[in-house]
Design a protein around this motif. Structure first.
Motif, PDB file in Angstrom:
ATOM      1  N   PHE A  38       7.062  -1.761   5.979  1.00 43.74           N
ATOM      2  CA  PHE A  38       6.174  -1.307   4.914  1.00 43.74           C
ATOM      3  C   PHE A  38       5.789  -2.446   3.979  1.00 43.74           C
ATOM      4  O   PHE A  38       4.668  -2.471   3.444  1.00 43.74           O
TER       5      PHE A  38
ATOM      6  N   SER B  27       3.423   9.022   0.648  1.00 40.90           N
ATOM      7  CA  SER B  27       4.036   7.717   0.377  1.00 40.90           C
ATOM      8  C   SER B  27       4.534   7.652  -1.063  1.00 40.90           C
ATOM      9  O   SER B  27       4.030   8.358  -1.942  1.00 40.90           O
TER      10      SER B  27
ATOM     11  N   VAL C  41       8.006   0.030  -1.040  1.00 41.03           N
ATOM     12  CA  VAL C  41       7.188   1.084  -0.447  1.00 41.03           C
ATOM     13  C   VAL C  41       8.043   1.911   0.491  1.00 41.03           C
ATOM     14  O   VAL C  41       8.831   1.371   1.274  1.00 41.03           O
ATOM     15  N   ASN C  42       7.893   3.201   0.397  1.00 38.04           N
ATOM     16  CA  ASN C  42       8.553   4.120   1.329  1.00 38.04           C
ATOM     17  C   ASN C  42       7.541   5.192   1.708  1.00 38.04           C
ATOM     18  O   ASN C  42       6.795   5.675   0.860  1.00 38.04           O
ATOM     19  N   SER C  43       7.481   5.537   2.981  1.00 37.85           N
ATOM     20  CA  SER C  43       6.478   6.490   3.428  1.00 37.85           C
ATOM     21  C   SER C  43       6.991   7.282   4.617  1.00 37.85           C
ATOM     22  O   SER C  43       7.823   6.804   5.389  1.00 37.85           O
ATOM     23  N   GLU C  44       6.487   8.509   4.705  1.00 37.67           N
ATOM     24  CA  GLU C  44       6.796   9.365   5.848  1.00 37.67           C
ATOM     25  C   GLU C  44       5.483   9.893   6.401  1.00 37.67           C
ATOM     26  O   GLU C  44       4.706  10.534   5.683  1.00 37.67           O
ATOM     27  N   GLU C  45       5.238   9.587   7.646  1.00 35.73           N
ATOM     28  CA  GLU C  45       3.959   9.933   8.255  1.00 35.73           C
ATOM     29  C   GLU C  45       3.726  11.440   8.190  1.00 35.73           C
ATOM     30  O   GLU C  45       4.579  12.242   8.552  1.00 35.73           O
TER      31      GLU C  45
ATOM     32  N   GLY D 167      -4.449   7.194   1.593  1.00 35.59           N
ATOM     33  CA  GLY D 167      -3.429   8.236   1.638  1.00 35.59           C
ATOM     34  C   GLY D 167      -3.969   9.653   1.694  1.00 35.59           C
ATOM     35  O   GLY D 167      -3.692  10.406   2.632  1.00 35.59           O
TER      36      GLY D 167
ATOM     37  N   LYS E 102       3.306   8.416  -6.306  1.00 34.76           N
ATOM     38  CA  LYS E 102       3.633   9.273  -5.172  1.00 34.76           C
ATOM     39  C   LYS E 102       2.430  10.123  -4.807  1.00 34.76           C
ATOM     40  O   LYS E 102       1.779  10.693  -5.679  1.00 34.76           O
TER      41      LYS E 102
ATOM     42  N   SER F  28      -4.033   4.588  -2.573  1.00 37.09           N
ATOM     43  CA  SER F  28      -3.482   5.924  -2.337  1.00 37.09           C
ATOM     44  C   SER F  28      -4.597   6.940  -2.124  1.00 37.09           C
ATOM     45  O   SER F  28      -4.506   7.818  -1.258  1.00 37.09           O
TER      46      SER F  28
ATOM     47  N   GLY G 108       0.469   9.584   4.666  1.00 35.45           N
ATOM     48  CA  GLY G 108       1.552   8.630   4.837  1.00 35.45           C
ATOM     49  C   GLY G 108       1.128   7.412   5.637  1.00 35.45           C
ATOM     50  O   GLY G 108      -0.043   7.260   6.020  1.00 35.45           O
ATOM     51  N   MET G 109       2.084   6.532   5.913  1.00 34.75           N
ATOM     52  CA  MET G 109       1.814   5.304   6.668  1.00 34.75           C
ATOM     53  C   MET G 109       2.527   5.357   8.011  1.00 34.75           C
ATOM     54  O   MET G 109       3.662   5.818   8.108  1.00 34.75           O
TER      55      MET G 109
END
Length: 755
Positions: free
Chosen positions: A557, A605, A597-601, A490, A524, A486, A529-530
């Motif tokens: 992800f 994440s 895993v959940n991410s928003e560019e 990240g 978090k 992260s 993000g990814m």
């Protein structure tokens, strides 16, 4: 206690103090002017030094003494708190840790000298001109006397002044040396300004045997001072009296005036004369030698007897009658209110404060008395015994059920109740707050921030959430990997964040909470993000997925957990080699947990970890296939449905079942383990849910819930896919515990391969 046991006790305490030291230093970085934190750091160093010297860890004591001296200068305002200073003290903490772990008790002298040289430079650069350059020569708190200049008012950097009376009823058994550990503890909470020893006096009912007077300056409350004497085995009675700190100057001034009229029994010297002068006023000035003086009986001031004492001595009054008469006196609060000196509200407020203080002291005494340190091996053995008891209880219940004897049934039910309570209580002992793991990561974030040139804060939530100690111990490494990724992948650099209209400092949140029979841990960040496109491109490049594969966001992800997968542009000391995330996955799986895993560019994440509360005993669903028995963790079971011949024919040979409009794949345990035998006319499907995927496990019969004591498999069976352990049933036979996550992933992978 043997030397080995004593050494182990010291090491355990030292490791705890080092953990407290690290936490305090990291907090001090945020609030560098917090005197409570500064004193906590000093006390931790002081205790490690004193205990190290006591138990023969001379290298630790010598090194820690220098670091302690620097922080004593910080306490006195000679050196400010800076990031450079905190970094060096954190390095000192690591070096002391290395010395503790070393079998010889020694470390690399070059490392220790390098740290001390850095501290010397800080002392030389920040202290006043008359401050000594060598930190080893600086006076510590207990050696720094209060200087009173003539016709000037000295400044005392303490809030409270206490007179401590230590009375011994066994003079022959108690020496001043026996009280040395107590003096060390007093030095942790303040500054000892006087230590006077008195011998026995004739006709003195107040103090029998030898007794000590100690004058202590401190910023802590009286209850904390009293706590220091709770643990001692020395036969003493202690009274702590809080004095007006302004009286200290009066004591010292009085000592000056009466110095010529007081004679000391000790050997005379310049320091002893000064000390005996203060002794006359009840305040012995302690110099670097901590000299102790013994009063002759003539030196003990005697006041007139009280009226009640005289009447009792004459036989005109008994102690019981005196007590009854005194009980009729009105309390001080009522007298003050009647005279109009203070209002009733103020008296009530003072009484409430007094009551709260007494309650606090009582509570602390109870906490101290009810706390005990137990080795992990003993605790694990206790859990094993409870597991065996649970198995025997299940066997007894089964036999009693076959006998159908009412009296035996009552006894069996009572045994089951006690067994359940003992199980829950024992497992509760193994539960520890996850905050003990969380606190270690502040240092990780700090060090990586400096290494990568980034600015970030770590926020922890739910540190009080309890989890099995074995789970906590095995969770440390996976969380380290996740946090490092992260931070490296990240969180952006401060310049990039500002360019993207984000705060310059990044934020990482680490939280934990209970959810049913599980603990949910969230990591978090508010980083970049990814990118699903980047992940897919890298996965296709490495041959992990087909170029035309269509995957959901969750599946994309989850590709980051594949061995060798990495999207880093270059290899660094932190990441980029593709090693770490697959290790995390395996570690969480070994704990029977799940990770998503959940991410928003552009926004950050979220990594979610779900873990069982304990690895020792679980609730399971017992099923049967032919003559074999299996257990499915109940936390993964959603429902049970029937599988008929008609259902199989309608699926055209495909292993799918239509469950209220949803197509759910299933796996036959009979086929997975090559179990021979005739299929029943109606089979049972246990529907499970893992990582958002639903899958059915087909068995012959569902027997019911089963309290499962988990037994690890031997080496021969440890790598058998689909099995995570075993348990013993009530009749003594074995039942295998299914590794449901592994089975689900296998079925999902086969479905994807078929397309």
């Amino acid at each position: 206690m043997t030397d080995d046991m004593t050494t182990q006790v010291f090491k355990e305490e030292a490791f705890e103090l080092l953990g407290e030291l690290e936490t305090s230093l990291l907090e001090l970085e945020d609030v560098p002017d917090d005197m409570d934190l500064i004193n906590r750091v000093f006390r931790a160093l002081h205790t490690i030094k004193g205990s190290g010297s006591m138990f023969g860890f001379d290298a630790i004591a010598a090194f820690t003494h220098h670091v302690e001296s620097v922080f004593d200068m910080v306490r006195n305002g000679a050196i400010p708190i800076t990031k450079e200073l905190l970094t060096l003290v954190l390095s000192s903490r690591d070096y002391i840790y290395t010395l503790l772990e070393s079998t010889s008790g020694e470390g690399d002298p070059a490392v220790g000298e390098s740290i001390l040289e850095g501290l010397r430079c800080i002392v030389q650069g920040e202290s006043s001109e008359d401050a000594p350059a060598d930190i080893a020569e600086n006076e510590t708190a207990e050696n720094a006397p209060i200087v009173v200049e003539e016709e000037s008012e000295s400044v005392i950097p303490w809030d409270n002044l206490y007179k401590i009376i230590i009375n011994s009823e066994a003079a022959d058994d108690v020496s001043t040396e026996a009280l040395s550990p107590l003096y060390d503890e007093l030095s942790r909470v303040g500054e000892i300004k006087s230590e006077v020893v008195h011998t026995d006096y004739e006709n003195d009912s107040a103090h029998s045997g030898k007794w000590w007077e100690v004058l202590l300056l401190s910023n802590t409350d009286s209850s904390s001072v009293e706590e220091i004497f709770f643990f001692t085995d020395v036969p003493i009675v202690v009274k702590v009296k809080e004095l007006n700190i302004d009286k200290l100057q009066e004591y010292i001034a009085k000592a000056k005036k009466e110095s010529e009229s007081v004679s000391s029994v000790s050997e005379t010297s310049e320091s002893s004369v000064a000390s005996s002068s203060a002794t006359a006023a009840g305040v012995g000035a302690v110099d670097g030698d901590s000299s102790v003086f013994v009063h002759s009986p003539e030196e003990k001031p005697k006041g007139p007897k009280k009226l009640g004492e005289i009447l009792i001595d004459r036989g005109d009054l008994t102690q019981e009658t005196l007590t009854e008469v005194l009980a009729d006196q009105k309390p001080l609060g009522e007298l003050l209110t009647a005279k109009g000196v203070v209002t009733r509200d103020k008296v009530d407020s003072a009484l409430a404060e007094q009551s709260a203080t007494k309650e606090k002291i009582t509570r602390r005494k109870m906490e101290v008395a009810s706390s005990i340190r137990v080795s992990a091996e003993k605790l694990d053995f206790l859990v094993d015994l409870v597991g065996e008891l649970v198995i025997v209880q299940a066997q007894i219940s089964q036999v009693v059920g076959e006998k159908n004897d009412p009296s035996l049934t009552v006894l069996s039910e009572e045994l089951e109740r006690l067994s359940d309570e003992l199980r829950d209580s024992t497992l509760g002992i193994r539960m520890l707050p996850i905050g003990s793991t969380f606190s270690k990561f502040r240092r990780l974030v700090r060090d990586l921030s400096d290494e990568l040139g980034k600015e970030m804060d770590l926020h922890t939530i739910g540190a009080e959430t309890e989890l099995d100690k074995t789970v906590i111990e095995r969770l440390g490494d996976p969380l380290v990997h996740l946090l490092r990724n992260s931070i490296d992948h990240g969180i952006e650099s401060p310049e990039v964040r500002e360019a993207n209209n984000k705060p310059r400092r990044g934020s990482i949140s680490l939280s934990a909470e209970h959810s049913g029979g599980e603990v949910v841990i969230l990591i978090k960040d508010d980083g970049k993000g990814m990118s699903k496109d980047v992940i897919m491109a890298k996965a296709i490049e490495k041959g992990l997925v087909a170029a035309d594969a269509e995957l959901s966001s969750k599946e994309i992800f989850n590709l980051i957990f594949e061995p060798g997968f990495s999207t880093a542009a270059k290899v660094t000391n932190v990441s980029g080699r593709g090693v770490g995330m697959d290790v995390v996955k395996r570690a969480i799986d070994s704990l029977r947990g799940r990770i998503d895993v959940n991410s928003e560019e552009g926004k950050g994440s979220i990594i979610t970890i779900k873990l069982p509360l304990t690895l020792a005993i679980i609730d399971g669903l017992q099923v049967q296939v032919d003559d074999g028995f299996f257990v499915i963790p109940l936390s993964l079971v959603e429902e049970c449905v029937e599988l008929t011949r008609q259902d199989i024919e309608e699926a055209n040979g495909q292993q799918f079942v239509n469950l209220r409009g949803e197509i759910v794949p299933y796996l036959r345990i009979r086929e997975w383990f090559d179990i021979e035998g005739e299929l029943p006319a109606i089979e049972q499907i246990v529907i499970t849910g893992v990582e958002g995927n639903r899958m059915g496990i087909v068995v012959d019969t569902v027997i019911g819930e089963h309290q499962t004591v988990i037994k690890s498999l031997g080496r021969v069976y440890r790598d058998v896919e689909g099995i995570s352990g075993a348990t013993i049933k009530g009749d003594g036979t074995l039942a295998l515990i299914l590794d449901v996550p592994k089975l689900v992933r296998t079925v999902v992978a086969e479905i994807k391969a078929v397309g």
